[in-house]
Motif scaffolding. Structure first.
Motif, PDB file in Angstrom:
ATOM      1  N   TYR A  20       0.949  -1.302  -0.059  1.00 15.26           N
ATOM      2  CA  TYR A  20       0.083   0.192  -0.019  1.00 15.26           C
ATOM      3  C   TYR A  20       0.917   1.097  -0.280  1.00 15.26           C
ATOM      4  N   PHE A  21       0.611   2.185  -0.864  1.00 11.08           N
ATOM      5  CA  PHE A  21       1.261   3.298  -1.194  1.00 11.08           C
ATOM      6  C   PHE A  21       0.393   4.792  -0.840  1.00 11.08           C
ATOM      7  N   PHE A  22       1.165   5.773  -0.487  1.00  8.20           N
ATOM      8  CA  PHE A  22       0.540   7.212  -0.390  1.00  8.20           C
ATOM      9  C   PHE A  22       1.598   7.802  -0.906  1.00  8.20           C
ATOM     10  N   THR A  23       1.329   8.744  -2.082  1.00  9.64           N
ATOM     11  CA  THR A  23       1.971   9.414  -2.968  1.00  9.64           C
ATOM     12  C   THR A  23       1.728  11.073  -2.765  1.00  9.64           C
ATOM     13  N   ARG A  24       2.387  11.866  -2.265  1.00 12.03           N
ATOM     14  CA  ARG A  24       2.477  13.314  -2.405  1.00 12.03           C
ATOM     15  C   ARG A  24       3.395  13.979  -3.229  1.00 12.03           C
ATOM     16  N   ALA A  25       3.030  14.782  -3.799  1.00  4.98           N
ATOM     17  CA  ALA A  25       3.762  15.803  -4.612  1.00  4.98           C
ATOM     18  C   ALA A  25       3.603  17.256  -4.517  1.00  4.98           C
ATOM     19  N   LYS A  26       4.807  17.958  -4.501  1.00  8.27           N
ATOM     20  CA  LYS A  26       4.415  19.437  -4.536  1.00  8.27           C
ATOM     21  C   LYS A  26       5.655  20.179  -5.456  1.00  8.27           C
ATOM     22  N   ASP A  27       4.999  21.060  -6.395  1.00 10.62           N
ATOM     23  CA  ASP A  27       5.601  21.617  -6.985  1.00 10.62           C
ATOM     24  C   ASP A  27       5.387  23.525  -7.181  1.00 10.62           C
ATOM     25  N   THR A  28       6.389  24.232  -6.866  1.00 14.13           N
ATOM     26  CA  THR A  28       6.188  25.757  -7.066  1.00 14.13           C
ATOM     27  C   THR A  28       6.787  26.060  -8.076  1.00 14.13           C
ATOM     28  N   HIS A  29       5.858  26.736  -9.012  1.00 12.61           N
ATOM     29  CA  HIS A  29       6.291  27.391 -10.310  1.00 12.61           C
ATOM     30  C   HIS A  29       5.782  28.859 -10.449  1.00 12.61           C
TER      31      HIS A  29
ATOM     32  N   GLU B  65       4.335  31.648 -13.320  1.00 14.11           N
ATOM     33  CA  GLU B  65       3.452  31.844 -14.637  1.00 14.11           C
ATOM     34  C   GLU B  65       2.992  33.371 -14.475  1.00 14.11           C
ATOM     35  N   GLY B  66       3.568  34.010 -15.522  1.00 15.16           N
ATOM     36  CA  GLY B  66       2.885  35.352 -15.746  1.00 15.16           C
ATOM     37  C   GLY B  66       3.319  36.293 -14.397  1.00 15.16           C
ATOM     38  N   GLY B  67       4.613  36.084 -14.059  1.00 18.97           N
ATOM     39  CA  GLY B  67       4.761  36.706 -12.706  1.00 18.97           C
ATOM     40  C   GLY B  67       4.310  36.273 -11.589  1.00 18.97           C
ATOM     41  N   ARG B  68       3.440  35.372 -11.397  1.00 17.49           N
ATOM     42  CA  ARG B  68       2.854  34.948 -10.260  1.00 17.49           C
ATOM     43  C   ARG B  68       3.300  33.461  -9.664  1.00 17.49           C
ATOM     44  N   ALA B  69       3.371  33.325  -8.564  1.00 21.56           N
ATOM     45  CA  ALA B  69       3.808  32.008  -7.929  1.00 21.56           C
ATOM     46  C   ALA B  69       2.640  30.991  -7.671  1.00 21.56           C
ATOM     47  N   PHE B  70       2.676  30.046  -8.226  1.00 20.95           N
ATOM     48  CA  PHE B  70       1.592  28.923  -7.872  1.00 20.95           C
ATOM     49  C   PHE B  70       2.145  27.472  -7.559  1.00 20.95           C
ATOM     50  N   ILE B  71       1.535  26.917  -6.406  1.00 18.62           N
ATOM     51  CA  ILE B  71       1.720  25.661  -6.112  1.00 18.62           C
ATOM     52  C   ILE B  71       0.881  24.523  -6.796  1.00 18.62           C
ATOM     53  N   THR B  72       1.740  23.612  -7.177  1.00 18.40           N
ATOM     54  CA  THR B  72       0.697  22.486  -7.548  1.00 18.40           C
ATOM     55  C   THR B  72       1.023  21.345  -6.723  1.00 18.40           C
ATOM     56  N   LEU B  73      -0.116  20.605  -6.176  1.00 13.52           N
ATOM     57  CA  LEU B  73       0.086  19.546  -5.282  1.00 13.52           C
ATOM     58  C   LEU B  73      -0.715  18.436  -6.012  1.00 13.52           C
ATOM     59  N   PHE B  74      -0.158  17.080  -5.803  1.00 20.51           N
ATOM     60  CA  PHE B  74      -0.692  15.785  -6.185  1.00 20.51           C
ATOM     61  C   PHE B  74      -0.659  14.900  -4.941  1.00 20.51           C
ATOM     62  N   VAL B  75      -1.696  14.378  -4.938  1.00 19.75           N
ATOM     63  CA  VAL B  75      -2.007  12.984  -3.888  1.00 19.75           C
ATOM     64  C   VAL B  75      -2.554  11.773  -4.509  1.00 19.75           C
ATOM     65  N   ARG B  76      -1.937  10.675  -4.144  1.00 21.46           N
ATOM     66  CA  ARG B  76      -2.560   9.463  -4.576  1.00 21.46           C
ATOM     67  C   ARG B  76      -2.358   8.389  -3.769  1.00 21.46           C
ATOM     68  N   LEU B  77      -3.427   7.658  -3.590  1.00 26.22           N
ATOM     69  CA  LEU B  77      -3.587   6.150  -3.003  1.00 26.22           C
ATOM     70  C   LEU B  77      -3.537   4.911  -3.883  1.00 26.22           C
ATOM     71  N   THR B  78      -2.349   4.237  -3.624  1.00 29.24           N
ATOM     72  CA  THR B  78      -2.478   3.098  -4.732  1.00 29.24           C
ATOM     73  C   THR B  78      -2.193   1.862  -3.955  1.00 29.24           C
ATOM     74  N   LYS B  79      -2.554   0.697  -4.407  1.00 32.57           N
ATOM     75  CA  LYS B  79      -2.195  -0.821  -3.982  1.00 32.57           C
ATOM     76  C   LYS B  79      -1.325  -1.401  -4.898  1.00 32.57           C
ATOM     77  N   GLU B  80      -0.330  -2.065  -4.732  1.00 34.99           N
ATOM     78  CA  GLU B  80       0.357  -2.714  -5.738  1.00 34.99           C
ATOM     79  C   GLU B  80       0.326  -4.370  -5.424  1.00 34.99           C
ATOM     80  N   HIS B  81      -0.219  -5.122  -6.308  1.00 35.31           N
ATOM     81  CA  HIS B  81      -0.353  -6.676  -6.203  1.00 35.31           C
ATOM     82  C   HIS B  81       0.776  -7.270  -7.057  1.00 35.31           C
ATOM     83  N   THR B  82       1.540  -7.991  -6.178  1.00 32.57           N
ATOM     84  CA  THR B  82       2.678  -8.719  -6.765  1.00 32.57           C
ATOM     85  C   THR B  82       2.419 -10.297  -6.576  1.00 32.57           C
ATOM     86  N   LYS B  83       2.742 -10.679  -7.660  1.00 31.97           N
ATOM     87  CA  LYS B  83       2.960 -12.487  -7.740  1.00 31.97           C
ATOM     88  C   LYS B  83       4.310 -12.911  -7.998  1.00 31.97           C
TER      89      LYS B  83
END
Length: 119
Positions: free
Chosen positions: A14-23, A25-43
């Protein structure tokens, strides 16, 4: 006499992924956030390893930096993937339905962590 093949060994991670990027655009600062929950099945078989990833929930947001919560602006930029317990996964999945924005600020109790810096 028939020879029986051993059953493949199976596991779920089981995984929790979080990403943040500051960039900028047009002279303004923005923050992009990404969050994901995943399961990985392995055989595992005697000859190969098969992995299948199942994304249970994901969210992406872009916020002007001046409107972002202080906790968000203080998070370091980068991609963090946490290996979490099944119980934590189910609790985070429940939280994602009730209060998805809370997951952007969360660092879960985890078993292991991977980090990748952007840029």
């Amino acid at each position: 006499m028939s020879q029986q093949k051993p059953l493949p060994i199976q596991s779920v991670s089981y995984f929790f992924t979080r990403a943040k990027d500051t960039h900028q655009e047009g002279g303004r600062a923005f923050i992009t956030l990404f969050v994901r929950l995943t399961k990985e099945h392995t055989k595992y078989t005697s000859t190969e390893i098969q992995r299948e990833t199942e994304s249970a929930w994901a969210d992406i947001q872009e916020v002007p930096k001046e409107q972002a919560a202080h906790q968000i602006t203080m998070l370091p930029d980068g991609l963090y993937t946490y290996v979490i317990a099944e119980e934590m996964y189910h609790e985070l999945l429940r939280l994602s339905a009730a209060c998805p924005e809370a997951l952007c600020q969360l660092t879960p109790i985890h078993r292991n962590r991977k980090f990748k810096r952007f840029g």
